[in-house]
Design a protein around this motif. Structure first.
Motif, PDB file in Angstrom:
ATOM      1  N   TYR A 174     -31.334  27.927   9.883  1.00  0.00           N
ATOM      2  CA  TYR A 174     -31.675  27.352   8.792  1.00  0.00           C
ATOM      3  C   TYR A 174     -31.687  25.679   8.884  1.00  0.00           C
ATOM      4  N   ASP A 175     -30.422  25.383   9.513  1.00  0.00           N
ATOM      5  CA  ASP A 175     -30.078  23.987   9.504  1.00  0.00           C
ATOM      6  C   ASP A 175     -30.886  23.230  10.289  1.00  0.00           C
ATOM      7  N   ARG A 176     -31.396  23.884  11.364  1.00  0.00           N
ATOM      8  CA  ARG A 176     -32.469  23.298  12.452  1.00  0.00           C
ATOM      9  C   ARG A 176     -33.774  23.234  11.949  1.00  0.00           C
ATOM     10  N   LEU A 177     -34.253  24.257  11.163  1.00  0.00           N
ATOM     11  CA  LEU A 177     -35.482  24.238  10.436  1.00  0.00           C
ATOM     12  C   LEU A 177     -35.645  22.913   9.552  1.00  0.00           C
ATOM     13  N   GLY A 178     -34.454  22.745   8.926  1.00  0.00           N
ATOM     14  CA  GLY A 178     -34.611  21.669   7.688  1.00  0.00           C
ATOM     15  C   GLY A 178     -34.612  20.080   8.521  1.00  0.00           C
ATOM     16  N   ALA A 179     -34.121  20.249   9.735  1.00  0.00           N
ATOM     17  CA  ALA A 179     -34.352  18.817  10.667  1.00  0.00           C
ATOM     18  C   ALA A 179     -35.735  18.933  11.402  1.00  0.00           C
ATOM     19  N   GLY A 180     -36.416  19.720  11.277  1.00  0.00           N
ATOM     20  CA  GLY A 180     -37.898  19.943  11.978  1.00  0.00           C
ATOM     21  C   GLY A 180     -37.669  20.543  13.303  1.00  0.00           C
ATOM     22  N   MET A 181     -36.545  21.094  13.724  1.00  0.00           N
ATOM     23  CA  MET A 181     -36.378  21.752  15.116  1.00  0.00           C
ATOM     24  C   MET A 181     -36.713  23.184  14.946  1.00  0.00           C
ATOM     25  N   GLU A 182     -36.980  23.959  16.202  1.00  0.00           N
ATOM     26  CA  GLU A 182     -37.170  25.363  16.125  1.00  0.00           C
ATOM     27  C   GLU A 182     -35.678  25.732  16.404  1.00  0.00           C
ATOM     28  N   PRO A 183     -35.707  27.112  16.293  1.00  0.00           N
ATOM     29  CA  PRO A 183     -34.262  28.002  16.338  1.00  0.00           C
ATOM     30  C   PRO A 183     -33.748  27.831  17.875  1.00  0.00           C
ATOM     31  N   ALA A 184     -32.404  27.871  18.044  1.00  0.00           N
ATOM     32  CA  ALA A 184     -31.805  27.602  19.391  1.00  0.00           C
ATOM     33  C   ALA A 184     -32.340  28.669  20.228  1.00  0.00           C
ATOM     34  N   CYS A 185     -32.679  30.145  19.652  1.00  0.00           N
ATOM     35  CA  CYS A 185     -32.950  31.190  20.464  1.00  0.00           C
ATOM     36  C   CYS A 185     -34.389  30.773  21.339  1.00  0.00           C
ATOM     37  N   ALA A 186     -35.193  30.660  20.297  1.00  0.00           N
ATOM     38  CA  ALA A 186     -36.624  30.258  20.879  1.00  0.00           C
ATOM     39  C   ALA A 186     -36.632  29.104  21.800  1.00  0.00           C
ATOM     40  N   LYS A 187     -35.902  27.784  21.419  1.00  0.00           N
ATOM     41  CA  LYS A 187     -35.715  26.801  22.395  1.00  0.00           C
ATOM     42  C   LYS A 187     -35.263  27.103  23.697  1.00  0.00           C
ATOM     43  N   SER A 188     -34.402  28.076  23.720  1.00  0.00           N
ATOM     44  CA  SER A 188     -33.972  28.466  25.141  1.00  0.00           C
ATOM     45  C   SER A 188     -34.538  29.500  25.739  1.00  0.00           C
ATOM     46  N   CYS A 189     -35.518  30.028  25.229  1.00  0.00           N
ATOM     47  CA  CYS A 189     -36.165  31.400  25.990  1.00  0.00           C
ATOM     48  C   CYS A 189     -36.881  30.795  27.052  1.00  0.00           C
ATOM     49  N   PRO A 190     -36.675  31.112  28.544  1.00  0.00           N
ATOM     50  CA  PRO A 190     -37.606  30.699  29.551  1.00  0.00           C
ATOM     51  C   PRO A 190     -38.783  31.088  29.725  1.00  0.00           C
ATOM     52  N   THR A 191     -39.217  32.144  28.996  1.00  0.00           N
ATOM     53  CA  THR A 191     -40.293  32.930  29.214  1.00  0.00           C
ATOM     54  C   THR A 191     -41.308  32.802  28.190  1.00  0.00           C
ATOM     55  N   GLU A 192     -40.852  32.275  26.948  1.00  0.00           N
ATOM     56  CA  GLU A 192     -41.511  32.375  25.709  1.00  0.00           C
ATOM     57  C   GLU A 192     -41.574  33.677  25.036  1.00  0.00           C
ATOM     58  N   SER A 193     -40.820  34.492  25.643  1.00  0.00           N
ATOM     59  CA  SER A 193     -40.737  35.846  24.737  1.00  0.00           C
ATOM     60  C   SER A 193     -40.289  35.772  23.424  1.00  0.00           C
ATOM     61  N   ILE A 194     -39.578  34.777  22.818  1.00  0.00           N
ATOM     62  CA  ILE A 194     -39.362  34.460  21.652  1.00  0.00           C
ATOM     63  C   ILE A 194     -40.307  33.449  21.150  1.00  0.00           C
ATOM     64  N   GLN A 195     -41.061  33.555  20.173  1.00  0.00           N
ATOM     65  CA  GLN A 195     -41.932  32.343  19.974  1.00  0.00           C
ATOM     66  C   GLN A 195     -41.791  32.377  18.631  1.00  0.00           C
ATOM     67  N   PHE A 196     -41.555  30.958  17.944  1.00  0.00           N
ATOM     68  CA  PHE A 196     -41.498  30.605  16.738  1.00  0.00           C
ATOM     69  C   PHE A 196     -42.617  29.668  16.048  1.00  0.00           C
ATOM     70  N   GLY A 197     -42.830  29.836  14.727  1.00  0.00           N
ATOM     71  CA  GLY A 197     -43.912  29.084  13.967  1.00  0.00           C
ATOM     72  C   GLY A 197     -44.220  29.639  12.550  1.00  0.00           C
ATOM     73  N   PRO A 198     -45.335  29.161  12.107  1.00  0.00           N
ATOM     74  CA  PRO A 198     -45.780  30.002  10.898  1.00  0.00           C
ATOM     75  C   PRO A 198     -46.150  31.331  11.146  1.00  0.00           C
TER      76      PRO A 198
END
Length: 317
Positions: free
Chosen positions: A203-227
């Motif tokens: 939640y703290d990252r979303l408020g700053a316009g950042m994606e969640p840490a897990c999605a940011k770190s996923c090397p294969t884009e298995s975890i995708q974040f968005g609307p």
């Protein structure tokens, strides 16, 4: 009844259609609902998401001891594991027709397709039992109808403007009501202080316009974040792609707004039945029947009170 009143009425429902969870929670100018789409078909089990989650959120370590369950050293979601990578080993005996005549790898995979076997599973011409890995990074589902919200007596659990569900640990009294309320067994209490903890979708990252840490770190884009709506469209296209390639068991889990929790804010593409991944096949919000239960309890109490009054009125002198 005004449109705002109708929205609030729908938002307070414990089940059924609820398209605007943020608006119903008091955010009239909320951004689009955000969420996770986890494509397990490209998960490599690296656990980068687990590490990133722990580092960013200062989640205590809990997985240094081997569990004996393959490479899974955490076992499941909990107060100290907000992302959990499941490792599922499957062995399938393949005995394609005319196996001895099969030549190159393409012939083998064609035979597997004729048998209805997913091509993602290793296949050999001689019918040996081969190993298939199914890997999936599990997380809190951030349900549309979140039973944990319904039962929390202190307001520690709340709905954010992004439609996610967050725990405010500083006002959690450790009652534990939310733990059995979750149909997925996600939320948990820490042993040292009894407070409840789970994924906050950063939640703290979303408020700053950042994606969640897990999605940011996923090397294969298995975890995708968005609307959430965009993710659902993307996920449907991915399922169609996999099925066209011969993976007949590809399916979405938690993406249907008509399911028992009104659709999840974190949903998954699976390559087998949900039970294989340790997920309930047909989850239902556990507070769904609370209105009827309270109604029947009130009627029973009123009946008892009426009987008591009648017994005193009719008592012989």
């Amino acid at each position: 009844m005004t449109r705002d009143d109708d929205t609030a009425r729908v938002g307070n429902a414990l089940y059924g259609p609820q398209p605007d969870v943020a608006g119903a929670s008091g955010y009239p100018d909320a951004p689009p609902r955000m969420g996770f789409f986890t494509d397990t078909s490209v998960c490599i089990g690296c656990k980068a998401c687990e590490v990133a989650c722990k580092e960013w959120n200062a989640v205590p370590e809990d997985g240094l001891e081997l569990t004996g369950m393959s490479y899974d050293n955490t076992g499941g979601l909990g107060a100290d594991t907000w992302r959990h990578v499941a490792f599922i080993e499957q062995r399938t005996a393949i005995d394609p027709p005319d196996a001895g005549a099969a030549g190159d790898g393409a012939d083998v995979f064609d035979a597997a397709r004729r048998l209805g076997t997913d091509t993602i599973s290793p296949v050999t011409p001689d019918g040996r039992t081969e190993l298939r890995w199914l890997m999936s990074s599990d997380v809190c589902k951030h349900c549309t109808h979140a039973a944990c919200l319904d039962v929390c007596p202190t307001g520690s659990l709340f709905r954010t403007e992004f439609g996610t569900v967050v725990v405010q640990e500083d006002i959690c009294n450790g009652c534990g009501y939310c733990v059995p309320a979750c149909p997925y067994g996600v939320i948990d209490q820490r042993k040292d202080d009894g407070r409840a903890w789970k994924c906050t979708l950063c939640y703290d990252r979303l408020g700053a316009g950042m994606e969640p840490a897990c999605a940011k770190s996923c090397p294969t884009e298995s975890i995708q974040f968005g609307p959430l709506e965009e993710l659902r469209e993307r996920a449907a296209g991915r399922v169609a792609q996999l099925r066209a390639a011969g993976t007949a068991n590809a399916r979405l889990y938690g993406a249907d707004p008509q399911d028992g929790v009104g659709g999840a804010g974190a949903f998954f593409l699976l390559l087998d039945e949900p039970e294989v991944y340790g997920l309930p096949p047909d989850p239902v919000v556990t507070t769904r029947d609370l209105p009827d239960m309270w109604r029947h309890a009130a009627l029973a109490a009123a009946s008892l009170a009426a009987l008591a009054v009648a017994s005193f009125v009719r008592r012989p002198r």
